[in-house]
Motif scaffolding. Sequence first.
Motif, mmCIF file in Angstrom:
data_model
loop_
_atom_site.group_PDB
_atom_site.id
_atom_site.type_symbol
_atom_site.label_atom_id
_atom_site.label_comp_id
_atom_site.label_asym_id
_atom_site.label_seq_id
_atom_site.Cartn_x
_atom_site.Cartn_y
_atom_site.Cartn_z
ATOM 1 N N VAL A 283 0.860 -1.184 0.000
ATOM 2 C CA VAL A 283 0.000 0.000 0.000
ATOM 3 C C VAL A 283 0.896 1.234 0.000
ATOM 4 C CG1 VAL A 283 -1.862 1.231 1.163
ATOM 5 C CG2 VAL A 283 -1.753 -1.275 1.287
ATOM 6 N N ALA B 267 -1.393 -1.235 -4.196
ATOM 7 C CA ALA B 267 -2.549 -0.350 -4.098
ATOM 8 C C ALA B 267 -2.065 1.069 -3.843
ATOM 9 C CB ALA B 267 -3.465 -0.794 -2.960
ATOM 10 N N ALA C 37 -2.987 4.131 -2.357
ATOM 11 C CA ALA C 37 -4.026 4.536 -1.408
ATOM 12 C C ALA C 37 -3.379 4.879 -0.072
ATOM 13 C CB ALA C 37 -5.044 3.403 -1.212
ATOM 14 N N ASP D 63 -6.882 3.213 4.546
ATOM 15 C CA ASP D 63 -7.852 2.481 3.712
ATOM 16 C C ASP D 63 -7.622 0.978 3.730
ATOM 17 O OD1 ASP D 63 -8.910 4.908 3.039
ATOM 18 O OD2 ASP D 63 -8.256 4.891 0.942
ATOM 19 N N LEU E 179 -9.300 -1.982 1.368
ATOM 20 C CA LEU E 179 -8.482 -2.626 0.338
ATOM 21 C C LEU E 179 -8.517 -4.140 0.487
ATOM 22 C CD1 LEU E 179 -5.396 -0.236 0.462
ATOM 23 C CD2 LEU E 179 -7.136 -0.330 -1.322
ATOM 24 N N GLU F 265 -12.010 -5.389 -0.635
ATOM 25 C CA GLU F 265 -12.148 -5.392 -2.093
ATOM 26 C C GLU F 265 -11.550 -6.650 -2.714
ATOM 27 O OE1 GLU F 265 -10.170 -1.890 -3.347
ATOM 28 O OE2 GLU F 265 -11.726 -0.518 -2.592
#
Length: 207
Positions: free
Chosen positions: A83, A103, A105, A109, A113, A116
């Motif tokens: 991340v 990711a 982000a 988050d 994540l 998802e």
Amino acid sequence: MSAAPAGPRRPVPAGSGIFLREFLRDPVATASCVPSSRALATAALTALPLEGDPLVVELGPGTGAFTDVLAERLGGRGRHLAVELNPRLARLLERRHPGLDVAVAPAADLPALLAERGLGPVDVVVSGLPWAAHPPTSPSLVDVVAGTLTDDGAFAQFGYVWTRRAAPARRLRRHLDAAFHDVVTSPPVLANVPPAFVYTARRPRRG
């Protein structure tokens, strides 16, 4: 008189050039002008399971100093999510590690994540985020991370020795003590530039 032979030089970490540029762009968010060393990565990964298929998350992987060592130790086992908030560093990471799940982000988050991707709970979270990424909010980022871990999961966060007594570092330690049953501080990693240390927190508190 001949010159004395030069002593051994420390290897220059991969990605040093782009890391320096990102530090100059935003020194607060990047926190250091050079990537972390392999020695620091080794100290931060003591909680990584040696067997099985662990789910590992990196927060703020930067140019991939920890990612390199993680990839070696996992050897294709488990799942690895990185991340990274900085899109330029994220692109570099993807080029260096094709197939890595990156990711772009904020670290906060992480629960979304994972949801998802249908992943969780996490075995190990390793963080290279600066103290500035741990503001005095409620819930804290430490609480967010602890909530994603298995009951015997671990969270490793490194920092620089010279900042250890600063207010943000002391606040982070309080958050770790409140969120985990066990928190251990590593010896100084003097081979890193600048010298660093690692908090390794294990077994998140529930309820």
